[in-house]
Design a protein around this motif. Structure first.
Motif, PDB file in Angstrom:
ATOM      1  N   ASN A 255      95.468  46.373 -66.136  1.00 54.99           N
ATOM      2  CA  ASN A 255      95.511  47.797 -65.767  1.00 54.99           C
ATOM      3  C   ASN A 255      94.760  48.074 -64.472  1.00 54.99           C
ATOM      4  OD1 ASN A 255      97.010  48.619 -68.082  1.00 54.99           O
ATOM      5  ND2 ASN A 255      95.126  48.495 -69.305  1.00 54.99           N
ATOM      6  N   ASP A 256      94.869  47.163 -63.527  1.00 57.25           N
ATOM      7  CA  ASP A 256      94.237  47.324 -62.221  1.00 57.25           C
ATOM      8  C   ASP A 256      95.000  48.372 -61.423  1.00 57.25           C
ATOM      9  OD1 ASP A 256      93.105  47.115 -59.715  1.00 57.25           O
ATOM     10  OD2 ASP A 256      93.019  44.918 -59.763  1.00 57.25           O
ATOM     11  N   THR A 257      94.346  49.433 -61.012  1.00 62.73           N
ATOM     12  CA  THR A 257      95.000  50.522 -60.278  1.00 62.73           C
ATOM     13  C   THR A 257      95.020  50.285 -58.775  1.00 62.73           C
ATOM     14  OG1 THR A 257      92.907  51.754 -60.163  1.00 62.73           O
ATOM     15  CG2 THR A 257      94.371  52.211 -62.031  1.00 62.73           C
ATOM     16  N   LYS A 258      94.411  49.198 -58.318  1.00 60.96           N
ATOM     17  CA  LYS A 258      94.322  48.943 -56.879  1.00 60.96           C
ATOM     18  C   LYS A 258      95.371  47.927 -56.435  1.00 60.96           C
ATOM     19  CE  LYS A 258      89.355  49.889 -56.723  1.00 60.96           C
ATOM     20  NZ  LYS A 258      88.016  49.347 -56.370  1.00 60.96           N
ATOM     21  N   ILE A 259      96.549  48.056 -56.974  1.00 64.73           N
ATOM     22  CA  ILE A 259      97.628  47.122 -56.648  1.00 64.73           C
ATOM     23  C   ILE A 259      98.366  47.598 -55.403  1.00 64.73           C
ATOM     24  CG2 ILE A 259      99.778  46.101 -57.461  1.00 64.73           C
ATOM     25  CD1 ILE A 259      98.735  46.424 -60.301  1.00 64.73           C
ATOM     26  N   ASP A 260      98.515  46.721 -54.445  1.00 63.84           N
ATOM     27  CA  ASP A 260      99.215  47.057 -53.200  1.00 63.84           C
ATOM     28  C   ASP A 260     100.692  46.694 -53.349  1.00 63.84           C
ATOM     29  OD1 ASP A 260     100.102  47.548 -50.674  1.00 63.84           O
ATOM     30  OD2 ASP A 260      98.466  46.505 -49.656  1.00 63.84           O
ATOM     31  N   VAL A 261     101.480  47.675 -53.784  1.00 61.28           N
ATOM     32  CA  VAL A 261     102.906  47.444 -53.994  1.00 61.28           C
ATOM     33  C   VAL A 261     103.621  47.165 -52.678  1.00 61.28           C
ATOM     34  CG1 VAL A 261     105.047  48.465 -54.856  1.00 61.28           C
ATOM     35  CG2 VAL A 261     102.896  48.900 -56.041  1.00 61.28           C
ATOM     36  N   GLU A 262     103.105  47.695 -51.597  1.00 61.00           N
ATOM     37  CA  GLU A 262     103.756  47.520 -50.288  1.00 61.00           C
ATOM     38  C   GLU A 262     103.831  46.049 -49.898  1.00 61.00           C
ATOM     39  OE1 GLU A 262     103.294  49.007 -45.632  1.00 61.00           O
ATOM     40  OE2 GLU A 262     102.024  49.880 -47.205  1.00 61.00           O
ATOM     41  N   ILE A 263     102.782  45.289 -50.210  1.00 62.97           N
ATOM     42  CA  ILE A 263     102.783  43.857 -49.901  1.00 62.97           C
ATOM     43  C   ILE A 263     103.883  43.152 -50.693  1.00 62.97           C
ATOM     44  CG2 ILE A 263     101.488  41.702 -50.147  1.00 62.97           C
ATOM     45  CD1 ILE A 263      98.966  43.219 -49.522  1.00 62.97           C
ATOM     46  N   VAL A 264     104.001  43.523 -51.971  1.00 57.07           N
ATOM     47  CA  VAL A 264     105.040  42.932 -52.813  1.00 57.07           C
ATOM     48  C   VAL A 264     106.418  43.245 -52.249  1.00 57.07           C
ATOM     49  CG1 VAL A 264     106.022  42.833 -55.132  1.00 57.07           C
ATOM     50  CG2 VAL A 264     103.562  43.183 -54.841  1.00 57.07           C
ATOM     51  N   GLN A 265     106.624  44.490 -51.856  1.00 59.31           N
ATOM     52  CA  GLN A 265     107.921  44.897 -51.322  1.00 59.31           C
ATOM     53  C   GLN A 265     108.259  44.162 -50.026  1.00 59.31           C
ATOM     54  OE1 GLN A 265     107.051  49.120 -51.236  1.00 59.31           O
ATOM     55  NE2 GLN A 265     108.367  49.510 -53.025  1.00 59.31           N
ATOM     56  N   LYS A 266     107.276  43.989 -49.165  1.00 60.83           N
ATOM     57  CA  LYS A 266     107.512  43.291 -47.901  1.00 60.83           C
ATOM     58  C   LYS A 266     107.910  41.840 -48.135  1.00 60.83           C
ATOM     59  CE  LYS A 266     104.605  46.040 -44.792  1.00 60.83           C
ATOM     60  NZ  LYS A 266     103.396  46.029 -43.909  1.00 60.83           N
ATOM     61  N   ARG A 267     107.273  41.194 -49.091  1.00 58.94           N
ATOM     62  CA  ARG A 267     107.593  39.793 -49.360  1.00 58.94           C
ATOM     63  C   ARG A 267     108.941  39.654 -50.044  1.00 58.94           C
ATOM     64  NH1 ARG A 267     101.334  38.270 -50.615  1.00 58.94           N
ATOM     65  NH2 ARG A 267     100.761  38.177 -48.406  1.00 58.94           N
ATOM     66  N   LEU A 268     109.287  40.636 -50.854  1.00 55.00           N
ATOM     67  CA  LEU A 268     110.619  40.638 -51.462  1.00 55.00           C
ATOM     68  C   LEU A 268     111.690  40.843 -50.395  1.00 55.00           C
ATOM     69  CD1 LEU A 268     109.998  42.713 -54.718  1.00 55.00           C
ATOM     70  CD2 LEU A 268     110.628  40.297 -54.593  1.00 55.00           C
ATOM     71  N   GLU A 269     111.427  41.716 -49.430  1.00 52.81           N
ATOM     72  CA  GLU A 269     112.375  41.935 -48.331  1.00 52.81           C
ATOM     73  C   GLU A 269     112.559  40.662 -47.527  1.00 52.81           C
ATOM     74  OE1 GLU A 269     110.897  45.176 -46.032  1.00 52.81           O
ATOM     75  OE2 GLU A 269     111.272  46.678 -47.588  1.00 52.81           O
ATOM     76  N   SER A 270     111.454  39.943 -47.326  1.00 49.88           N
ATOM     77  CA  SER A 270     111.512  38.708 -46.547  1.00 49.88           C
ATOM     78  C   SER A 270     112.369  37.653 -47.234  1.00 49.88           C
ATOM     79  CB  SER A 270     110.098  38.166 -46.334  1.00 49.88           C
ATOM     80  OG  SER A 270     110.125  36.936 -45.636  1.00 49.88           O
ATOM     81  N   VAL A 271     112.151  37.471 -48.548  1.00 50.88           N
ATOM     82  CA  VAL A 271     112.927  36.451 -49.256  1.00 50.88           C
ATOM     83  C   VAL A 271     114.376  36.893 -49.422  1.00 50.88           C
ATOM     84  CG1 VAL A 271     112.595  37.182 -51.672  1.00 50.88           C
ATOM     85  CG2 VAL A 271     112.728  34.753 -51.127  1.00 50.88           C
ATOM     86  N   ASP A 272     114.612  38.194 -49.548  1.00 57.71           N
ATOM     87  CA  ASP A 272     115.980  38.703 -49.651  1.00 57.71           C
ATOM     88  C   ASP A 272     116.747  38.414 -48.362  1.00 57.71           C
ATOM     89  OD1 ASP A 272     118.090  40.130 -51.011  1.00 57.71           O
ATOM     90  OD2 ASP A 272     117.711  41.813 -49.671  1.00 57.71           O
TER      91      ASP A 272
END
Length: 302
Positions: A255-272
């Motif tokens: 339940n960590d509220t300090k998750i940087d979703v933007e980093i996840v999205q950028k890496r998903l865009e890169s692999v896509d």
């Protein structure tokens, strides 16, 4: 997953291929293409310290497709057809035909793997755009992607094993270039081309399988940067997503509220983006492999 320490093929002194111009007016261009690709595709599977780059593999797929297209006229040259009257020569060409089936299978397996990865990446991207972190649907999509990657590694292991067997069967090192025996040169070129294709497919499968998920990997990934101090990538696009999602999964469970979703999205865009390029190049190569097989069938059919 098959260990990356087993290299597909051993490093032997590279020998330049020289085709006589009488085989085909385009033979000199084929010679240049093949020797260039042999140098470009000197992939190493023995070390994780130097990851195989997506750009190199993508450009190799394009060059390989072009080379297969270029060999069509060489296969159907009059000298090649005349020399097929020799039983040994016909047997060699039939072995090349058998190898073409394995290459089509490898290409098909890679395309299926990429399709599955693309679908899972896009589903996860949609979940991240629609929902806030903490929603159970995101964690479900993350777990689905991780499960897909584990299953994908099993398929990669099977494909690498098949490629190694194919390369062993394709080993025609006993055939040497003799300038007054043009068909031996043609069959050697086709054998070399098959080995290069096997190497490229092997490099791509290894690229798509990294890194192997082990117990505690998410903890390790938190302590390990994605790039070294010298700017070299430690993980490729696929591996970066894997360790990022494992870390995200751990954070969500806490339940960590300090998750940087933007980093996840950028890496998903890169692999896509990487997967999209691979798909395009493989589609083109698949068509060339089919045409290559048809050419061999036409040549061997009375």
């Amino acid at each position: 997953m098959a260990s990356s320490s087993s290299k597909l093929g051993s490093h032997q002194p590279s020998r330049s291929i020289s085709l006589p111009s009488r085989l085909n007016p385009k033979s000199q261009g084929i010679e240049t293409q093949l020797n260039k690709l042999k140098t470009q595709c000197d992939f190493s599977f023995s070390s994780r310290e130097t990851p195989i780059g997506s750009d190199t593999i993508q450009s190799s797929l394009t060059s390989l497709a072009e080379l297969y297209a270029s060999t069509k006229e060489l296969i159907h040259s009059p000298l090649t057809q005349q020399a097929l009257l020799q039983n040994h020569s016909r047997q060699t060409m039939e072995e090349t035909l058998d190898t073409s089936i394995g290459l089509l299978d490898a290409c098909g397996a890679a395309r299926e793997l990429l399709l599955g990865m693309k679908e899972n990446v896009q589903s996860l991207q949609s979940a991240l755009r629609r929902k806030v972190v903490g929603d159970s649907s995101i964690e479900s999509n993350v777990q689905t992607y991780i499960n897909f990657r584990k299953n994908a590694r099993k398929e990669v292991s099977k494909s690498l094993k098949a490629l190694k067997t194919m390369q062993k069967n394709n080993n025609l090192s006993s055939i040497h270039f003799v300038h007054d025996q043009p068909l031996q040169m043609v069959t050697k070129v086709l054998s070399e081309l098959s080995n290069i294709a096997i190497s490229i497919f092997g490099a791509m499968f290894v690229f798509l399988s990294m890194p192997k998920i082990i117990n505690g990997w998410s903890l390790i990934s938190k302590l390990m940067p994605l790039s070294s101090d010298k700017g070299h990538k430690i993980f490729n696009e696929v591996g970066s997503v894997d360790i990022t999602l494992l870390s995200l999964q751990t954070q969500m469970r806490k339940n960590d509220t300090k998750i940087d979703v933007e980093i996840v999205q950028k890496r998903l865009e890169s692999v896509d983006g990487c997967v999209n390029v691979f798909e395009t190049r493989l589609d083109c190569l698949f068509r060339c492999l089919i045409q290559h097989r048809v050419s061999l069938l036409n040549l061997l059919t009375p």
